[in-house]
Design an enzyme around this catalytic site. Structure first.
Site, short mmCIF file in Angstrom:
data_model
loop_
_atom_site.label_atom_id
_atom_site.label_comp_id
_atom_site.label_asym_id
_atom_site.label_seq_id
_atom_site.Cartn_x
_atom_site.Cartn_y
_atom_site.Cartn_z
N THR A 48 0.88 -1.11 0.02
CA THR A 48 -0.02 0.00 -0.07
C THR A 48 0.87 1.29 0.19
OG1 THR A 48 -1.83 -1.15 1.19
CG2 THR A 48 -1.74 1.40 1.18
N CYS A 49 1.90 1.29 0.58
CA CYS A 49 2.84 2.18 0.74
C CYS A 49 3.47 2.73 -0.42
CB CYS A 49 4.11 2.03 2.01
SG CYS A 49 3.40 1.64 3.39
#
Length: 165
Positions: A48-49
């Site tokens: 996600t990052c």
């Protein structure tokens, strides 16, 4: 205790990459007299990052600056070497200041640490985005779950800046 809107950031230090290698940089050096959009990720290179959180801020640098933000910063409980390479890989170099919180001291000081030991990650920072004006928190958006980057997204922070200043 978790930091709240209206609170002053606690004193402390991050590690940044300088011309001669890693160097400390104090909270006051980063935030005093400036409007800073800071976002935290549980870990550089995590899905996600890397796929949404960082790219969203890279894509909105100009919009944040147009709204009066002086500095856009990213922090994570990673070392500065990892964050520096991640910035290169995501196009954030020269746009987003990378603030390594290698031992999680800042995350703990603001009450936004999370234990991700069950996932092999140990102590990390919760995912969040803040707008800080001269060291005082004006906006704070904390995610309920690490894999989600909605409340803490650049788009959401941009939409809230006008209302908070």
């Amino acid at each position: 205790m978790t930091i709240n809107v209206g609170d002053k950031l606690p004193d402390g230090k991050f590690t940044v990459m300088g011309a001669d290698g890693p160097q400390p940089k104090s909270v006051s050096e980063i935030f005093s007299g400036k409007k800073v959009a800071i976002f935290a990720v549980p870990g550089a290179y995590t899905p996600t990052c890397s796929k949404s959180h960082m790219p969203g801020f890279v894509d909105r640098v100009d919009e944040l600056k147009a709204k009066g933000v002086d500095t856009i910063a990213c922090t994570a409980v990673n070392d500065i070497f990892v964050l520096t390479n991640w910035a290169k890989d995501t196009g954030a170099t020269g746009k987003i200041e990378m603030l390594a919180d290698g031992s999680g001291d800042f995350a703990k000081a603001v009450g936004l640490e999370i234990d991700l030991s069950n996932f092999g990650l140990g102590l990390r920072s919760k995912r969040y985005a803040m707008l800080v004006d001269n060291g005082v928190v004006k906006v704070l958006n904390v995610e309920d779950s690490p894999p989600v980057a909605e409340k803490s997204s650049a788009a959401n922070l941009c939409s809230m800046i006008d209302r908070s200043l």
